[in-house]
Write an enzyme that holds these catalytic residues in place. Sequence first.
Site, mmCIF file in Angstrom:
data_model
loop_
_atom_site.group_PDB
_atom_site.id
_atom_site.type_symbol
_atom_site.label_atom_id
_atom_site.label_comp_id
_atom_site.label_asym_id
_atom_site.label_seq_id
_atom_site.Cartn_x
_atom_site.Cartn_y
_atom_site.Cartn_z
ATOM 1 N N ASP A 1 10.163 -78.650 0.825
ATOM 2 C CA ASP A 1 11.218 -79.593 1.090
ATOM 3 C C ASP A 1 11.139 -80.410 0.173
ATOM 4 O OD1 ASP A 1 12.699 -77.765 2.865
ATOM 5 O OD2 ASP A 1 11.556 -79.011 4.609
ATOM 6 N N LYS B 1 12.204 -79.703 -5.161
ATOM 7 C CA LYS B 1 12.181 -78.291 -5.797
ATOM 8 C C LYS B 1 13.829 -77.738 -6.337
ATOM 9 C CE LYS B 1 10.355 -75.957 -2.648
ATOM 10 N NZ LYS B 1 10.020 -76.436 -1.659
ATOM 11 N N GLN C 1 9.328 -73.517 0.324
ATOM 12 C CA GLN C 1 8.182 -73.733 0.741
ATOM 13 C C GLN C 1 7.481 -74.004 0.298
ATOM 14 O OE1 GLN C 1 9.213 -69.694 1.184
ATOM 15 N NE2 GLN C 1 10.689 -71.014 2.533
ATOM 16 N N GLY D 1 15.497 -73.639 1.302
ATOM 17 C CA GLY D 1 16.904 -75.040 1.384
ATOM 18 C C GLY D 1 16.879 -75.350 0.388
ATOM 19 N N HIS D 2 17.273 -75.377 -0.942
ATOM 20 C CA HIS D 2 17.290 -76.658 -1.729
ATOM 21 C C HIS D 2 18.779 -76.589 -1.464
ATOM 22 C CE1 HIS D 2 13.625 -73.773 -3.201
ATOM 23 N NE2 HIS D 2 13.284 -74.532 -1.583
HETATM 24 P P1 GDP Z 1 13.223 -78.360 -1.793
HETATM 25 O O1 GDP Z 1 12.922 -76.948 -0.468
HETATM 26 O O2 GDP Z 1 12.380 -78.673 -2.137
HETATM 27 O O3 GDP Z 1 14.353 -78.493 -2.296
HETATM 28 O O4 GDP Z 1 14.323 -79.802 -0.950
HETATM 29 P P2 GDP Z 1 15.129 -80.237 0.503
HETATM 30 O O5 GDP Z 1 16.466 -79.319 -0.467
HETATM 31 O O6 GDP Z 1 15.115 -79.033 1.361
HETATM 32 O O7 GDP Z 1 15.007 -81.358 1.110
HETATM 33 C C1 GDP Z 1 14.759 -82.573 -0.570
HETATM 34 C C2 GDP Z 1 16.282 -83.611 0.370
HETATM 35 O O8 GDP Z 1 15.758 -84.349 -0.334
HETATM 36 C C3 GDP Z 1 17.898 -82.929 -0.458
HETATM 37 O O9 GDP Z 1 18.297 -83.897 0.659
HETATM 38 C C4 GDP Z 1 17.865 -83.813 -1.417
HETATM 39 O O10 GDP Z 1 19.369 -84.103 -1.450
HETATM 40 C C5 GDP Z 1 16.572 -84.604 -1.014
HETATM 41 N N1 GDP Z 1 15.999 -85.775 -2.338
HETATM 42 C C6 GDP Z 1 16.135 -85.229 -3.362
HETATM 43 N N2 GDP Z 1 15.011 -85.905 -4.296
HETATM 44 C C7 GDP Z 1 15.503 -87.518 -3.444
HETATM 45 C C8 GDP Z 1 15.007 -88.254 -4.400
HETATM 46 O O11 GDP Z 1 14.119 -88.606 -5.107
HETATM 47 N N3 GDP Z 1 15.217 -89.413 -3.400
HETATM 48 C C9 GDP Z 1 15.920 -88.986 -2.413
HETATM 49 N N4 GDP Z 1 16.254 -90.020 -1.517
HETATM 50 N N5 GDP Z 1 16.526 -88.459 -1.015
HETATM 51 C C10 GDP Z 1 16.051 -87.295 -2.628
HETATM 52 P P1 IMO Z 2 12.096 -74.972 1.218
HETATM 53 O O1 IMO Z 2 12.031 -73.560 0.370
HETATM 54 C C1 IMO Z 2 9.494 -76.697 4.804
HETATM 55 C C2 IMO Z 2 8.362 -73.674 7.299
HETATM 56 C C3 IMO Z 2 8.807 -73.570 8.506
HETATM 57 C C4 IMO Z 2 7.659 -73.129 9.709
HETATM 58 C C5 IMO Z 2 6.993 -72.163 8.515
HETATM 59 C C6 IMO Z 2 7.042 -71.291 8.977
HETATM 60 O O2 IMO Z 2 13.489 -75.958 1.508
HETATM 61 O O3 IMO Z 2 10.838 -75.840 0.987
HETATM 62 P P2 IMO Z 2 9.395 -68.893 8.531
HETATM 63 O O4 IMO Z 2 10.548 -69.111 8.799
HETATM 64 O O5 IMO Z 2 8.975 -69.548 7.073
HETATM 65 O O6 IMO Z 2 8.179 -68.066 9.160
HETATM 66 O O7 IMO Z 2 8.211 -70.263 8.820
HETATM 67 O O8 IMO Z 2 7.663 -72.319 7.438
HETATM 68 N N1 IMO Z 2 9.125 -73.794 6.129
HETATM 69 C C7 IMO Z 2 9.406 -74.085 5.402
HETATM 70 N N2 IMO Z 2 9.216 -75.543 5.884
HETATM 71 N N3 IMO Z 2 10.149 -75.945 4.133
HETATM 72 C C8 IMO Z 2 10.594 -74.267 3.659
HETATM 73 O O9 IMO Z 2 11.173 -74.184 2.242
HETATM 74 C C9 IMO Z 2 10.745 -73.710 4.332
HETATM 75 N N4 IMO Z 2 10.078 -72.411 4.626
HETATM 76 C C10 IMO Z 2 9.559 -72.237 5.755
HETATM 77 O O10 IMO Z 2 9.387 -74.850 9.504
HETATM 78 O O11 IMO Z 2 6.929 -74.372 9.528
HETATM 79 MG MG MG Z 3 13.879 -77.044 2.033
#
Ligand code: GDP
Ligand code: IMO
Ligand code: MG
Length: 445
Positions: free
Chosen positions: A13, A16, A223, A40-41
């Site tokens: 999270d 990416k 991840q 979840g991107h």
């Molecule tokens: P990923 O799994 O690495 O793609 O990241 P996620 O989408 O799960 O989580 C990142 C969250 O932060 C999302 O809600 C994005 O919209 C938000 N986000 C990304 N970059 C920034 C930033 O620079 N500032 C803020 N405030 N939010 C951001």
């Molecule tokens: P992105 O791509 C954050 C975490 C789960 C749990 C552990 C194992 O959005 O960064 P799993 O379902 O993979 O067997 O769970 O890994 N986890 C993540 N945490 N971002 C993710 O993906 C994750 N994918 C798995 O919360 O702790």
């Molecule tokens: Mg994510």
Amino acid sequence: MAVVAIIGGQWGDEGKGRIVDLLAEKANMVVRFSGGDNAGHTIVNPCGEFRLHLVPSGIFYPQVTCIIGNGVAINPAVLLEEVDNLESHGVDTSHLIISDRTHLIMPYHTLMDGLEEERRGKKSIGTTRRGIGPVFSDKVARIGLRAGDLLHKDVFLSRLKTVLELKNAILTQVYKVPSLSLEEIYEQYCHYGERLAILIKETSSIIRQAVARGDLVLLEGAQGTLLDPDFGTYPYVTSSSPLVGAAAIGTGLSPREISQVVGVFKAYVTRVGGGPMPTELMDNTGHLLREKGHEYGATTGRPRRCGWFDAVAGRFSVQINGFNSIALTHLDVYDGLPSIKICTAYKFNGEIIDFFPSSSSVLEKCQPVYEELPGWQESISEIRDFARLPTRARCYIARLEGLLSCSMSLISVGPKREQVIRRKSRIKDKESKLQFKMQRGSTKN
Ligand code: GDP
Ligand code: IMO
Ligand code: MG
């Protein structure tokens, strides 16, 4: 051109998806290489706001071929829902391809993920319950079903029959739950197969051809490094490797083809699920980061645990992936904080250590050693030029660069595509001087 891998540097999270969405503008191809719909991107761009679980984050550019690589596990129901959702928002998905080698998440995988978690009780991992552990276990146990099997119904049925006998024995005899129906699963997956057939291809040759043409190919990680089954906080990890090392295996490229490795880091750290996290903040600051950063899981909606930047873990992540540069996200979330801490070492059994322990039971007992820097009091989310950032924000970046021994080329200051600062050149001396002044407390905001 180049093959650029974009890798999560922390516990996932990091942002990416938003970084890939940004870089894909100039790319020809984006390939996901590991994970499944546990990812979840989140992407906020002119097409809208989207949470992608399986579709690569380059999908918003019609000229970018998007590939779900062989290292990914797909749940066809989730993938079709995602495709339908994108199409209903006017996003063309005809440039999506699925590797015939991707493993299929089956109903028994998701069911068993939940049952295994419940069985672990207080020691649960906190998985996303998307069937990830079970599907990758079956892959290495050589009893998985793959996307390519959907193209040969007789083969699919015969393999499913054999596997389901075993799974039903476990479900009924170990977990004491009702068995699953072969006919129902078969029919359901035949339906998925009919819809997905046109997208399922041998993809390693397609990717290799793109590289041979000199295309810009992005390898999108899922991840984060600290969730890696080998190098993460085992057993509180995921079940496929998020490291750059897996980008070659998960696509069929030679490791020699990867020319750049970009690590994505948040300005602080977050974690969803169980496992050690030395800098976790259980106080108001933790709460503030969660609310300001909207730190709730993109896949499960669970509140993310928040903490100060952990430079010990960060340094380990840089070393294990060999990042050429870093994209730092969420710097704006720190706006208005009086001071910001960075964990520079751990204290374990009364001794200072500066390495990331391999054992979670050791990491659990590590106390963070902090360095404190003054915060900046203005909003930075509209800034696009590095030189215009408050001095204290630049000093924070410079200190992280020093601790991680890696330069930060992109600074994200908000979730939208355009909320980013691209650093053209780095004036190292100037930054170091600023840092020196900061340490002596002689800079203003
Ligand atoms: P990923 O799994 O690495 O793609 O990241 P996620 O989408 O799960 O989580 C990142 C969250 O932060 C999302 O809600 C994005 O919209 C938000 N986000 C990304 N970059 C920034 C930033 O620079 N500032 C803020 N405030 N939010 C951001
Ligand atoms: P992105 O791509 C954050 C975490 C789960 C749990 C552990 C194992 O959005 O960064 P799993 O379902 O993979 O067997 O769970 O890994 N986890 C993540 N945490 N971002 C993710 O993906 C994750 N994918 C798995 O919360 O702790
Ligand atoms: Mg994510």
